[in-house]
Design a protein around this motif. Structure first.
Motif, PDB file in Angstrom:
ATOM      1  N   TRP A 163      -6.388   0.942  -2.451  1.00  0.00           N
ATOM      2  CA  TRP A 163      -5.834   1.782  -3.526  1.00  0.00           C
ATOM      3  C   TRP A 163      -6.924   2.707  -4.056  1.00  0.00           C
ATOM      4  O   TRP A 163      -6.647   3.776  -4.569  1.00  0.00           O
ATOM      5  CB  TRP A 163      -5.296   0.913  -4.659  1.00  0.00           C
ATOM      6  CG  TRP A 163      -4.056   0.178  -4.309  1.00  0.00           C
ATOM      7  CD1 TRP A 163      -3.954  -1.141  -3.940  1.00  0.00           C
ATOM      8  CD2 TRP A 163      -2.729   0.694  -4.260  1.00  0.00           C
ATOM      9  NE1 TRP A 163      -2.645  -1.445  -3.676  1.00  0.00           N
ATOM     10  CE2 TRP A 163      -1.867  -0.348  -3.863  1.00  0.00           C
ATOM     11  CE3 TRP A 163      -2.175   1.948  -4.503  1.00  0.00           C
ATOM     12  CZ2 TRP A 163      -0.496  -0.181  -3.719  1.00  0.00           C
ATOM     13  CZ3 TRP A 163      -0.807   2.119  -4.365  1.00  0.00           C
ATOM     14  CH2 TRP A 163       0.013   1.051  -3.979  1.00  0.00           C
ATOM     15  N   LYS A 210       0.831  -1.209   0.000  1.00  0.00           N
ATOM     16  CA  LYS A 210       0.000   0.000   0.000  1.00  0.00           C
ATOM     17  C   LYS A 210       0.862   1.255   0.000  1.00  0.00           C
ATOM     18  O   LYS A 210       1.790   1.376   0.775  1.00  0.00           O
ATOM     19  CB  LYS A 210      -0.913  -0.018   1.237  1.00  0.00           C
ATOM     20  CG  LYS A 210      -1.758   1.218   1.401  1.00  0.00           C
ATOM     21  CD  LYS A 210      -2.783   1.331   0.301  1.00  0.00           C
ATOM     22  CE  LYS A 210      -3.668   2.538   0.506  1.00  0.00           C
ATOM     23  NZ  LYS A 210      -3.561   3.536  -0.481  1.00  0.00           N
ATOM     24  N   LYS A 247      -6.264  -3.423  -0.206  1.00  0.00           N
ATOM     25  CA  LYS A 247      -5.195  -2.507   0.196  1.00  0.00           C
ATOM     26  C   LYS A 247      -5.616  -1.036   0.098  1.00  0.00           C
ATOM     27  O   LYS A 247      -4.810  -0.138   0.287  1.00  0.00           O
ATOM     28  CB  LYS A 247      -3.945  -2.741  -0.665  1.00  0.00           C
ATOM     29  CG  LYS A 247      -3.337  -4.117  -0.496  1.00  0.00           C
ATOM     30  CD  LYS A 247      -2.713  -4.252   0.865  1.00  0.00           C
ATOM     31  CE  LYS A 247      -1.976  -5.569   1.003  1.00  0.00           C
ATOM     32  NZ  LYS A 247      -1.253  -5.649   2.254  1.00  0.00           N
ATOM     33  N   SER A 278      -3.821   6.264  -2.327  1.00  0.00           N
ATOM     34  CA  SER A 278      -5.058   5.983  -3.048  1.00  0.00           C
ATOM     35  C   SER A 278      -5.077   6.844  -4.315  1.00  0.00           C
ATOM     36  O   SER A 278      -4.480   7.913  -4.357  1.00  0.00           O
ATOM     37  CB  SER A 278      -6.265   6.321  -2.175  1.00  0.00           C
ATOM     38  OG  SER A 278      -6.290   5.495  -1.047  1.00  0.00           O
TER      39      SER A 278
END
Length: 187
Positions: free
Chosen positions: A144, A113, A142, A116
């Motif tokens: 994103w 990670k 994760k 985002s």
């Protein structure tokens, strides 16, 4: 002289009509002009100042198209080193400095990670259903994709149904006899 099959043109935006050169490959399948035009018409209200992730970059054309249409930054992931070098050559030629190209396995990269994204492009090689499903799973697990992230998925039409998270709402979709593509919005 370049073979016409090895040339793509940017469809719209700042770099409209500029040529992108690609290396011939049996596995490289750039998104067709009509599909790109439709996709970026769909993305028109989301693209400006967006941070984008192109998970299976290939020719790099989706990322370049996004930058051309005022995306703020694109991270492009490509496993094939020749494709990565080719994308970098095209970026240099166009003087694009807001696209990072990473030579990596997208699945391994997605396991870690980082940040985002506003828009995520998922266009893995056709017949790689497990890679597409794994990518979708990792993007969700994760985080994103944040609330309102737009996710583009292009895939070959087949009998295998790809699982899409329930909180990804289909906004637009088109199909032909061989493949389908659509955009989802994460709720």
């Amino acid at each position: 002289m370049k073979n016409k099959k090895n040339i793509l043109r940017v469809i719209g935006g700042k770099f409209k009509k500029n040529k992108i050169y690609i290396k011939h490959s049996k596995i490289l399948r750039p998104t067709k002009n009509l599909v790109r035009e439709t996709l970026f018409n769909w993305l028109q209200k989301y693209i400006k100042n967006s941070i984008c992730l192109d998970c299976f970059s290939g020719s790099g054309i989706l990322g370049i198209e996004a930058i051309s249409r005022k995306a703020k930054f694109v991270t492009a992931l490509e496993i094939n080193k020749k494709n990565t070098k080719n994308i970098l050559k095209n970026l240099k030629k166009l003087k694009i400095f807001t696209m990072q190209v990473i030579s990596t396995d997208s699945i391994k990269w997605l396991k870690k990670k980082k940040i985002s994204y506003d828009i995520i492009f998922l266009d893995p090689p056709y017949k790689k259903y497990k890679i597409l499903e794994k990518s979708i799973f990792l993007i969700e697990k994760k985080k994103w994709a944040k609330k309102n992230t737009i996710i583009y998925i292009e895939q070959q039409i087949n009998k295998i149904k790809i699982k899409i998270p329930k909180n990804w709402i289909l906004i637009k979709e088109k199909k032909n006899k061989n493949f389908k593509y659509g955009i989802y919005k994460k709720k």
